[in-house]
Design an enzyme around this catalytic site. Structure first.
Site, PDB file in Angstrom:
ATOM      1  N   LEU A 228     -34.983 -23.091  -3.860  1.00 28.38           N
ATOM      2  CA  LEU A 228     -33.721 -22.510  -4.330  1.00 28.38           C
ATOM      3  C   LEU A 228     -32.272 -23.478  -4.114  1.00 28.38           C
ATOM      4  O   LEU A 228     -32.314 -24.062  -2.861  1.00 28.38           O
ATOM      5  CB  LEU A 228     -33.447 -21.370  -3.286  1.00 28.38           C
ATOM      6  CG  LEU A 228     -34.148 -20.042  -3.344  1.00 28.38           C
ATOM      7  CD1 LEU A 228     -33.689 -18.960  -2.219  1.00 28.38           C
ATOM      8  CD2 LEU A 228     -33.683 -19.093  -4.611  1.00 28.38           C
ATOM      9  N   HIS A 229     -31.749 -23.398  -5.127  1.00 33.66           N
ATOM     10  CA  HIS A 229     -30.487 -24.444  -4.778  1.00 33.66           C
ATOM     11  C   HIS A 229     -29.271 -23.833  -5.812  1.00 33.66           C
ATOM     12  O   HIS A 229     -28.339 -24.698  -5.801  1.00 33.66           O
ATOM     13  CB  HIS A 229     -30.627 -25.981  -5.063  1.00 33.66           C
ATOM     14  CG  HIS A 229     -30.954 -26.306  -6.345  1.00 33.66           C
ATOM     15  ND1 HIS A 229     -32.297 -25.971  -7.116  1.00 33.66           N
ATOM     16  CD2 HIS A 229     -30.180 -27.100  -7.273  1.00 33.66           C
ATOM     17  CE1 HIS A 229     -32.021 -26.693  -8.452  1.00 33.66           C
ATOM     18  NE2 HIS A 229     -30.792 -27.301  -8.660  1.00 33.66           N
ATOM     19  N   ARG A 230     -29.412 -23.057  -6.736  1.00 34.28           N
ATOM     20  CA  ARG A 230     -28.539 -22.870  -7.918  1.00 34.28           C
ATOM     21  C   ARG A 230     -27.382 -22.315  -7.190  1.00 34.28           C
ATOM     22  O   ARG A 230     -27.413 -21.294  -6.270  1.00 34.28           O
ATOM     23  CB  ARG A 230     -29.095 -21.817  -8.778  1.00 34.28           C
ATOM     24  CG  ARG A 230     -30.193 -22.365  -9.818  1.00 34.28           C
ATOM     25  CD  ARG A 230     -29.669 -22.885 -11.178  1.00 34.28           C
ATOM     26  NE  ARG A 230     -30.658 -23.696 -11.700  1.00 34.28           N
ATOM     27  CZ  ARG A 230     -30.211 -25.021 -11.791  1.00 34.28           C
ATOM     28  NH1 ARG A 230     -29.165 -25.483 -11.885  1.00 34.28           N
ATOM     29  NH2 ARG A 230     -31.322 -25.883 -12.248  1.00 34.28           N
TER      30      ARG A 230
ATOM     31  N   ASP B  68     -35.553 -21.659  -8.464  1.00 38.31           N
ATOM     32  CA  ASP B  68     -34.481 -21.540  -9.664  1.00 38.31           C
ATOM     33  C   ASP B  68     -34.345 -22.734 -10.136  1.00 38.31           C
ATOM     34  O   ASP B  68     -33.213 -23.081 -10.983  1.00 38.31           O
ATOM     35  CB  ASP B  68     -33.167 -20.954  -9.126  1.00 38.31           C
ATOM     36  CG  ASP B  68     -32.694 -21.890  -7.871  1.00 38.31           C
ATOM     37  OD1 ASP B  68     -33.097 -22.905  -7.600  1.00 38.31           O
ATOM     38  OD2 ASP B  68     -31.637 -21.371  -7.057  1.00 38.31           O
TER      39      ASP B  68
ATOM     40  N   ARG C 133     -27.651 -28.093   0.030  1.00 37.30           N
ATOM     41  CA  ARG C 133     -26.678 -27.319  -0.632  1.00 37.30           C
ATOM     42  C   ARG C 133     -27.167 -25.914   0.005  1.00 37.30           C
ATOM     43  O   ARG C 133     -26.278 -25.271   0.376  1.00 37.30           O
ATOM     44  CB  ARG C 133     -26.829 -27.034  -2.258  1.00 37.30           C
ATOM     45  CG  ARG C 133     -25.915 -26.042  -2.470  1.00 37.30           C
ATOM     46  CD  ARG C 133     -26.297 -25.917  -3.992  1.00 37.30           C
ATOM     47  NE  ARG C 133     -25.193 -26.465  -5.053  1.00 37.30           N
ATOM     48  CZ  ARG C 133     -23.885 -26.431  -5.232  1.00 37.30           C
ATOM     49  NH1 ARG C 133     -23.577 -25.440  -4.639  1.00 37.30           N
ATOM     50  NH2 ARG C 133     -23.370 -27.239  -5.674  1.00 37.30           N
TER      51      ARG C 133
END
Ligand code: UD1
Length: 360
Positions: A203-205, A276, A238
Protein backbone atom coordinates in the site's frame (compact mmCIF):
# COMPACT_ATOMS: atom_id res chain seq x y z
CA UNK A 1 24.47 8.69 -31.15
CA UNK A 2 24.31 9.71 -27.51
CA UNK A 3 21.56 8.39 -25.28
CA UNK A 4 20.72 9.52 -21.75
CA UNK A 5 18.64 6.95 -19.90
CA UNK A 6 16.75 8.22 -16.86
CA UNK A 7 15.57 6.42 -13.73
CA UNK A 8 14.39 8.01 -10.50
CA UNK A 9 12.17 5.87 -8.31
CA UNK A 10 11.83 2.22 -7.33
CA UNK A 11 9.44 1.11 -10.10
CA UNK A 12 11.75 2.64 -12.75
CA UNK A 13 14.73 0.44 -12.00
CA UNK A 14 13.31 -2.86 -13.30
CA UNK A 15 12.05 -1.04 -16.42
CA UNK A 16 15.39 0.60 -17.31
CA UNK A 17 17.67 -2.39 -16.47
CA UNK A 18 16.89 -4.44 -19.61
CA UNK A 19 17.14 -1.36 -21.84
CA UNK A 20 20.66 -0.69 -20.54
CA UNK A 21 21.49 -4.35 -21.09
CA UNK A 22 20.10 -4.34 -24.64
CA UNK A 23 22.37 -1.39 -25.49
CA UNK A 24 25.45 -3.34 -24.39
CA UNK A 25 26.44 -4.74 -27.85
CA UNK A 26 26.27 -1.25 -29.36
CA UNK A 27 28.31 0.65 -26.79
CA UNK A 28 31.42 0.86 -28.95
CA UNK A 29 29.52 2.82 -31.55
CA UNK A 30 27.11 4.76 -29.33
CA UNK A 31 27.35 6.55 -26.00
CA UNK A 32 24.84 5.44 -23.38
CA UNK A 33 24.72 7.13 -19.97
CA UNK A 34 22.46 6.44 -16.99
CA UNK A 35 21.08 9.33 -14.94
CA UNK A 36 19.54 8.62 -11.52
CA UNK A 37 17.49 11.59 -10.36
CA UNK A 38 17.71 10.49 -6.71
CA UNK A 39 13.89 10.72 -6.25
CA UNK A 40 14.29 7.49 -4.29
CA UNK A 41 17.50 7.33 -2.32
CA UNK A 42 17.22 4.83 0.60
CA UNK A 43 19.18 1.62 0.04
CA UNK A 44 15.93 -0.36 0.29
CA UNK A 45 14.17 1.83 -2.28
CA UNK A 46 17.08 2.27 -4.69
CA UNK A 47 20.61 0.86 -4.09
CA UNK A 48 19.39 -2.70 -3.36
CA UNK A 49 17.59 -2.72 -6.72
CA UNK A 50 20.71 -1.62 -8.59
CA UNK A 51 22.57 -4.44 -6.90
CA UNK A 52 19.93 -7.13 -7.56
CA UNK A 53 19.40 -6.12 -11.18
CA UNK A 54 23.09 -5.70 -11.96
CA UNK A 55 22.59 -2.07 -13.00
CA UNK A 56 25.93 -0.25 -13.05
CA UNK A 57 26.45 2.80 -10.85
CA UNK A 58 24.64 5.70 -12.51
CA UNK A 59 26.93 8.03 -14.48
CA UNK A 60 25.14 10.94 -12.84
CA UNK A 61 23.06 11.16 -9.66
CA UNK A 62 21.02 14.35 -9.39
CA UNK A 63 20.37 13.72 -5.68
CA UNK A 64 17.00 15.49 -5.63
CA UNK A 65 15.44 13.48 -2.76
CA UNK A 66 11.91 13.88 -1.36
CA UNK A 67 9.89 17.09 -1.47
CA UNK A 68 6.44 18.33 -2.54
CA UNK A 69 5.49 17.46 -6.12
CA UNK A 70 6.33 20.93 -7.42
CA UNK A 71 9.61 21.15 -5.59
CA UNK A 72 10.74 17.63 -6.49
CA UNK A 73 9.81 18.12 -10.15
CA UNK A 74 11.51 21.51 -10.23
CA UNK A 75 14.71 20.21 -8.63
CA UNK A 76 14.92 17.40 -11.20
CA UNK A 77 14.40 19.88 -14.03
CA UNK A 78 17.06 22.34 -12.82
CA UNK A 79 19.65 19.60 -12.31
CA UNK A 80 18.80 17.61 -15.43
CA UNK A 81 18.99 20.70 -17.64
CA UNK A 82 22.67 21.07 -16.72
CA UNK A 83 23.33 17.42 -17.61
CA UNK A 84 21.62 17.84 -20.99
CA UNK A 85 23.50 21.05 -21.74
CA UNK A 86 26.79 19.37 -20.91
CA UNK A 87 26.17 15.99 -22.59
CA UNK A 88 24.09 17.15 -25.59
CA UNK A 89 22.38 13.78 -26.08
CA UNK A 90 20.48 12.87 -29.24
CA UNK A 91 17.87 11.04 -27.18
CA UNK A 92 16.60 11.09 -23.63
CA UNK A 93 14.86 7.84 -22.70
CA UNK A 94 12.41 7.97 -19.77
CA UNK A 95 10.39 5.12 -18.27
CA UNK A 96 7.13 4.81 -16.33
CA UNK A 97 5.15 7.61 -14.76
CA UNK A 98 6.92 9.05 -11.73
CA UNK A 99 7.73 12.72 -11.22
CA UNK A 100 11.28 12.18 -12.55
CA UNK A 101 9.84 10.78 -15.81
CA UNK A 102 7.82 13.90 -16.58
CA UNK A 103 10.46 16.34 -15.30
CA UNK A 104 13.22 14.94 -17.52
CA UNK A 105 10.96 14.62 -20.56
CA UNK A 106 9.92 18.29 -20.37
CA UNK A 107 13.47 19.49 -19.72
CA UNK A 108 14.92 17.58 -22.67
CA UNK A 109 12.16 18.52 -25.08
CA UNK A 110 12.53 22.24 -24.34
CA UNK A 111 16.22 21.92 -25.20
CA UNK A 112 15.30 20.39 -28.57
CA UNK A 113 16.42 16.89 -27.54
CA UNK A 114 14.29 14.00 -28.68
CA UNK A 115 12.43 12.05 -26.01
CA UNK A 116 11.46 8.38 -25.98
CA UNK A 117 8.93 7.18 -23.40
CA UNK A 118 8.97 3.54 -22.34
CA UNK A 119 5.53 2.41 -21.04
CA UNK A 120 3.60 5.10 -22.91
CA UNK A 121 -0.15 5.33 -23.32
CA UNK A 122 -1.36 3.83 -20.04
CA UNK A 123 -4.38 5.77 -18.75
CA UNK A 124 -6.39 5.42 -15.53
CA UNK A 125 -8.50 8.48 -16.47
CA UNK A 126 -8.15 9.48 -12.83
CA UNK A 127 -6.71 12.96 -12.70
CA UNK A 128 -6.35 12.83 -8.92
CA UNK A 129 -3.37 10.50 -9.48
CA UNK A 130 -0.10 12.39 -9.90
CA UNK A 131 1.07 9.55 -12.14
CA UNK A 132 -1.81 10.15 -14.60
CA UNK A 133 -0.72 13.76 -14.99
CA UNK A 134 2.87 12.61 -15.46
CA UNK A 135 1.81 10.08 -18.10
CA UNK A 136 -0.31 12.54 -20.10
CA UNK A 137 2.34 15.30 -20.07
CA UNK A 138 5.17 12.91 -20.97
CA UNK A 139 3.27 11.28 -23.82
CA UNK A 140 2.09 14.61 -25.25
CA UNK A 141 5.69 15.71 -25.93
CA UNK A 142 7.51 12.43 -26.62
CA UNK A 143 8.89 11.66 -30.08
CA UNK A 144 8.76 7.89 -29.70
CA UNK A 145 6.15 6.18 -27.55
CA UNK A 146 6.89 2.57 -26.64
CA UNK A 147 3.73 0.77 -25.51
CA UNK A 148 3.17 -2.39 -23.51
CA UNK A 149 -0.17 -3.34 -25.06
CA UNK A 150 -2.49 -2.46 -27.92
CA UNK A 151 -4.92 -0.63 -25.61
CA UNK A 152 -2.19 1.88 -24.73
CA UNK A 153 -1.63 2.57 -28.44
CA UNK A 154 -5.36 3.15 -28.90
CA UNK A 155 -5.34 5.65 -25.99
CA UNK A 156 -2.55 7.58 -27.70
CA UNK A 157 -4.29 7.61 -31.09
CA UNK A 158 -7.44 8.97 -29.40
CA UNK A 159 -5.31 11.78 -27.96
CA UNK A 160 -4.07 12.70 -31.43
CA UNK A 161 -0.57 11.18 -31.30
CA UNK A 162 0.60 10.37 -34.84
CA UNK A 163 0.63 6.64 -35.46
CA UNK A 164 4.25 6.57 -36.67
CA UNK A 165 5.46 7.64 -33.23
CA UNK A 166 3.74 4.73 -31.47
CA UNK A 167 5.68 1.48 -31.24
CA UNK A 168 4.12 -1.57 -29.61
CA UNK A 169 7.13 -3.36 -28.15
CA UNK A 170 5.99 -5.23 -25.00
CA UNK A 171 6.85 -4.73 -21.38
CA UNK A 172 10.40 -4.15 -20.14
CA UNK A 173 9.39 -4.76 -16.51
CA UNK A 174 8.33 -8.25 -17.61
CA UNK A 175 11.68 -8.66 -19.43
CA UNK A 176 13.26 -8.23 -16.00
CA UNK A 177 10.82 -10.58 -14.30
CA UNK A 178 11.33 -13.36 -16.83
CA UNK A 179 15.08 -13.00 -16.57
CA UNK A 180 15.19 -13.30 -12.78
CA UNK A 181 12.18 -15.35 -11.76
CA UNK A 182 14.11 -18.64 -11.50
CA UNK A 183 16.60 -17.17 -9.07
CA UNK A 184 13.90 -15.31 -7.12
CA UNK A 185 11.84 -18.48 -6.62
CA UNK A 186 14.81 -20.24 -5.06
CA UNK A 187 15.49 -17.63 -2.40
CA UNK A 188 14.46 -18.55 1.14
CA UNK A 189 11.13 -17.04 2.21
CA UNK A 190 10.86 -15.04 5.45
CA UNK A 191 10.96 -17.35 8.51
CA UNK A 192 7.96 -19.62 8.94
CA UNK A 193 6.44 -19.09 5.48
CA UNK A 194 8.04 -21.93 3.52
CA UNK A 195 5.34 -24.43 2.55
CA UNK A 196 2.62 -22.20 4.06
CA UNK A 197 -0.31 -20.52 2.35
CA UNK A 198 0.04 -16.74 2.75
CA UNK A 199 -0.94 -13.45 1.10
CA UNK A 200 1.12 -10.33 0.31
CA UNK A 201 -0.01 -6.74 0.87
CA UNK A 202 1.48 -3.48 -0.45
CA UNK A 203 0.00 0.00 0.00
CA UNK A 204 1.47 3.35 -0.88
CA UNK A 205 -0.92 5.42 -3.00
CA UNK A 206 -1.61 8.81 -1.44
CA UNK A 207 -5.35 8.21 -2.01
CA UNK A 208 -5.17 5.12 0.23
CA UNK A 209 -2.66 6.05 2.88
CA UNK A 210 -2.78 9.83 3.32
CA UNK A 211 -6.35 9.95 4.74
CA UNK A 212 -6.56 8.41 8.21
CA UNK A 213 -10.15 7.12 7.83
CA UNK A 214 -9.51 5.52 4.43
CA UNK A 215 -6.39 3.77 5.69
CA UNK A 216 -8.20 2.63 8.85
CA UNK A 217 -11.01 1.14 6.70
CA UNK A 218 -8.55 -0.71 4.48
CA UNK A 219 -6.62 -2.04 7.48
CA UNK A 220 -9.88 -3.22 9.08
CA UNK A 221 -10.60 -5.25 5.94
CA UNK A 222 -7.03 -6.56 5.96
CA UNK A 223 -7.52 -7.66 9.59
CA UNK A 224 -10.58 -9.68 8.53
CA UNK A 225 -8.59 -11.38 5.76
CA UNK A 226 -5.68 -12.03 8.14
CA UNK A 227 -8.10 -14.03 10.31
CA UNK A 228 -8.14 -16.55 7.42
CA UNK A 229 -4.63 -16.38 5.97
CA UNK A 230 -1.28 -14.94 7.13
CA UNK A 231 -0.38 -11.71 5.34
CA UNK A 232 3.12 -10.31 4.73
CA UNK A 233 3.16 -6.52 4.43
CA UNK A 234 6.40 -4.88 3.21
CA UNK A 235 5.73 -1.26 4.15
CA UNK A 236 6.65 1.65 1.88
CA UNK A 237 8.25 4.58 3.77
CA UNK A 238 5.29 6.81 2.82
CA UNK A 239 2.92 4.37 4.58
CA UNK A 240 5.11 3.46 7.54
CA UNK A 241 4.44 6.62 9.55
CA UNK A 242 0.69 6.49 8.98
CA UNK A 243 -0.31 3.07 10.27
CA UNK A 244 -0.81 4.19 13.89
CA UNK A 245 -1.24 0.70 15.29
CA UNK A 246 -3.83 -0.26 12.63
CA UNK A 247 -1.47 -2.96 11.41
CA UNK A 248 -1.49 -4.88 14.71
CA UNK A 249 -2.83 -8.36 14.06
CA UNK A 250 -1.13 -11.62 15.04
CA UNK A 251 -1.39 -12.87 11.45
CA UNK A 252 -0.17 -9.65 9.76
CA UNK A 253 3.58 -9.48 9.43
CA UNK A 254 4.84 -5.97 8.82
CA UNK A 255 8.33 -5.92 7.28
CA UNK A 256 10.69 -3.33 5.76
CA UNK A 257 10.56 -2.73 1.97
CA UNK A 258 12.12 -5.76 0.27
CA UNK A 259 14.73 -6.02 -2.46
CA UNK A 260 13.61 -7.01 -5.97
CA UNK A 261 14.49 -10.72 -5.78
CA UNK A 262 13.11 -11.19 -2.28
CA UNK A 263 9.82 -9.52 -3.17
CA UNK A 264 9.43 -11.34 -6.48
CA UNK A 265 10.06 -14.67 -4.73
CA UNK A 266 7.57 -13.78 -1.99
CA UNK A 267 4.86 -12.95 -4.55
CA UNK A 268 5.62 -15.97 -6.75
CA UNK A 269 4.97 -18.38 -3.83
CA UNK A 270 1.96 -16.52 -2.44
CA UNK A 271 -1.72 -17.48 -2.63
CA UNK A 272 -2.84 -13.93 -3.44
CA UNK A 273 -1.69 -10.32 -3.51
CA UNK A 274 -3.54 -7.23 -2.30
CA UNK A 275 -2.02 -4.03 -3.65
CA UNK A 276 -2.48 -0.49 -4.89
CA UNK A 277 0.68 -0.64 -7.02
CA UNK A 278 0.60 -0.47 -10.82
CA UNK A 279 3.48 -2.77 -11.68
CA UNK A 280 2.47 -5.55 -9.28
CA UNK A 281 -0.81 -5.93 -11.20
CA UNK A 282 1.29 -6.86 -14.25
CA UNK A 283 3.77 -9.08 -12.42
CA UNK A 284 0.96 -11.14 -10.87
CA UNK A 285 -0.62 -11.59 -14.31
CA UNK A 286 2.54 -13.21 -15.64
CA UNK A 287 3.02 -15.27 -12.46
CA UNK A 288 -0.62 -16.44 -12.36
CA UNK A 289 -1.17 -15.11 -8.84
CA UNK A 290 -4.59 -13.62 -8.08
CA UNK A 291 -4.30 -9.86 -7.51
CA UNK A 292 -6.85 -7.75 -5.65
CA UNK A 293 -6.27 -4.10 -6.51
CA UNK A 294 -7.29 -1.63 -3.84
CA UNK A 295 -8.11 1.14 -6.30
CA UNK A 296 -11.22 2.34 -8.13
CA UNK A 297 -9.49 2.27 -11.52
CA UNK A 298 -6.43 0.94 -13.25
CA UNK A 299 -4.24 2.18 -16.09
CA UNK A 300 -3.48 -1.49 -16.75
CA UNK A 301 -6.88 -2.98 -17.78
CA UNK A 302 -5.15 -5.80 -19.63
CA UNK A 303 -4.45 -7.40 -16.23
CA UNK A 304 -8.22 -7.56 -15.55
CA UNK A 305 -8.94 -8.83 -19.08
CA UNK A 306 -6.42 -11.63 -18.47
CA UNK A 307 -8.48 -12.68 -15.44
CA UNK A 308 -5.79 -12.40 -12.77
CA UNK A 309 -6.63 -8.92 -11.44
CA UNK A 310 -9.79 -7.69 -9.73
CA UNK A 311 -10.40 -4.01 -8.99
CA UNK A 312 -12.16 -3.57 -5.66
CA UNK A 313 -11.54 0.03 -4.55
CA UNK A 314 -11.27 0.86 -0.85
CA UNK A 315 -14.60 -0.29 0.54
CA UNK A 316 -13.78 -2.73 3.38
CA UNK A 317 -16.75 -5.01 2.61
CA UNK A 318 -15.78 -5.30 -1.07
CA UNK A 319 -12.14 -5.99 -0.19
CA UNK A 320 -13.16 -8.76 2.23
CA UNK A 321 -15.62 -10.33 -0.23
CA UNK A 322 -13.08 -10.28 -3.08
CA UNK A 323 -10.43 -11.94 -0.91
CA UNK A 324 -12.90 -14.62 0.22
CA UNK A 325 -13.82 -15.32 -3.42
CA UNK A 326 -10.15 -15.64 -4.42
CA UNK A 327 -9.38 -18.01 -1.55
CA UNK A 328 -12.29 -20.24 -2.51
CA UNK A 329 -11.48 -20.37 -6.25
CA UNK A 330 -8.65 -22.35 -7.85
CA UNK A 331 -5.63 -20.11 -8.62
CA UNK A 332 -5.42 -18.83 -12.22
CA UNK A 333 -2.70 -20.08 -14.54
CA UNK A 334 0.16 -17.75 -15.61
CA UNK A 335 -0.82 -15.49 -18.52
CA UNK A 336 1.32 -14.03 -21.28
CA UNK A 337 -0.13 -10.88 -22.84
CA UNK A 338 1.02 -10.26 -26.42
CA UNK A 339 4.77 -9.41 -26.65
CA UNK A 340 5.36 -9.84 -22.90
CA UNK A 341 8.01 -12.29 -23.99
CA UNK A 342 11.21 -10.94 -22.44
CA UNK A 343 12.35 -9.12 -25.60
CA UNK A 344 10.75 -5.67 -25.26
CA UNK A 345 14.04 -3.91 -24.50
CA UNK A 346 15.72 -5.46 -27.58
CA UNK A 347 12.92 -4.06 -29.74
CA UNK A 348 13.25 -0.64 -28.12
CA UNK A 349 16.99 -0.43 -28.71
CA UNK A 350 16.61 -1.63 -32.31
CA UNK A 351 14.06 1.09 -32.97
CA UNK A 352 16.12 3.81 -31.25
CA UNK A 353 19.25 2.92 -33.22
CA UNK A 354 17.39 3.14 -36.51
CA UNK A 355 16.04 6.63 -35.83
CA UNK A 356 18.38 9.14 -37.43
CA UNK A 357 20.06 11.87 -35.38
CA UNK A 358 18.62 15.34 -35.91
CA UNK A 359 20.67 17.62 -38.16
CA UNK A 360 22.67 20.21 -36.17
C1 UD1 B 1 6.66 7.37 -6.13
C2 UD1 B 1 5.88 7.57 -7.41
C3 UD1 B 1 4.85 6.46 -7.55
C4 UD1 B 1 5.49 5.09 -7.42
C5 UD1 B 1 6.24 5.05 -6.09
C6 UD1 B 1 6.91 3.73 -5.86
C7 UD1 B 1 5.51 9.91 -8.09
C8 UD1 B 1 4.49 10.95 -8.22
N1 UD1 B 1 5.13 8.82 -7.40
O1 UD1 B 1 5.77 7.52 -5.05
O2 UD1 B 1 4.24 6.55 -8.83
O3 UD1 B 1 4.49 4.11 -7.45
O4 UD1 B 1 7.22 6.09 -6.13
O5 UD1 B 1 7.55 3.72 -4.64
O6 UD1 B 1 6.59 10.03 -8.61
N2 UD1 B 1 10.87 8.10 0.97
C9 UD1 B 1 11.87 7.53 1.72
N3 UD1 B 1 12.95 7.00 1.06
C10 UD1 B 1 13.07 7.02 -0.27
C11 UD1 B 1 12.06 7.62 -1.04
C12 UD1 B 1 10.97 8.14 -0.40
O7 UD1 B 1 11.80 7.49 2.93
O8 UD1 B 1 14.09 6.52 -0.81
C13 UD1 B 1 9.68 8.63 1.65
C14 UD1 B 1 9.75 10.11 1.89
O9 UD1 B 1 9.15 10.39 3.12
C15 UD1 B 1 8.89 10.68 0.79
C16 UD1 B 1 7.85 9.58 0.60
O10 UD1 B 1 8.53 8.37 0.86
O11 UD1 B 1 8.35 11.92 1.13
C17 UD1 B 1 7.24 9.54 -0.76
O12 UD1 B 1 8.28 9.46 -1.77
P1 UD1 B 1 8.01 10.06 -3.23
O13 UD1 B 1 9.16 9.76 -4.11
O14 UD1 B 1 7.58 11.48 -3.11
O15 UD1 B 1 6.74 9.29 -3.74
P2 UD1 B 1 6.30 7.77 -3.59
O16 UD1 B 1 5.11 7.70 -2.71
O17 UD1 B 1 7.46 6.87 -3.28
Amino acid sequence: MKFLLVAGARPNFMKIAPVLEAFRPYRDAHEVRLVHTGQHYDARMSGDFFHDLGIPEPDVNLGVGSASHAEQTARVMVEFEQVCLRDKPDWVVVVGDVNSTMACAITAKKLGIRVAHVEAGLRSRDMSMPEEINRICTDAISDLLFTTDRGAGENLLREGVSPEKIKFVGNTMIDTLLRHIGRARELPLPAGLAGQRYAVLTLHRPANVDCEDTLAGIMEAIGGIADRIPIVFPVHPRTAGKLNGSSRHPNLRVVEPMSYFAFLGLVAHSRMVLTDSGGIQEETTVLGIPCITLRENTERPITCEMGTNTLVGRDPARIGAAAAAVLEAPPPSPRQPELWDGRAADRIVELLLHEHPLPC
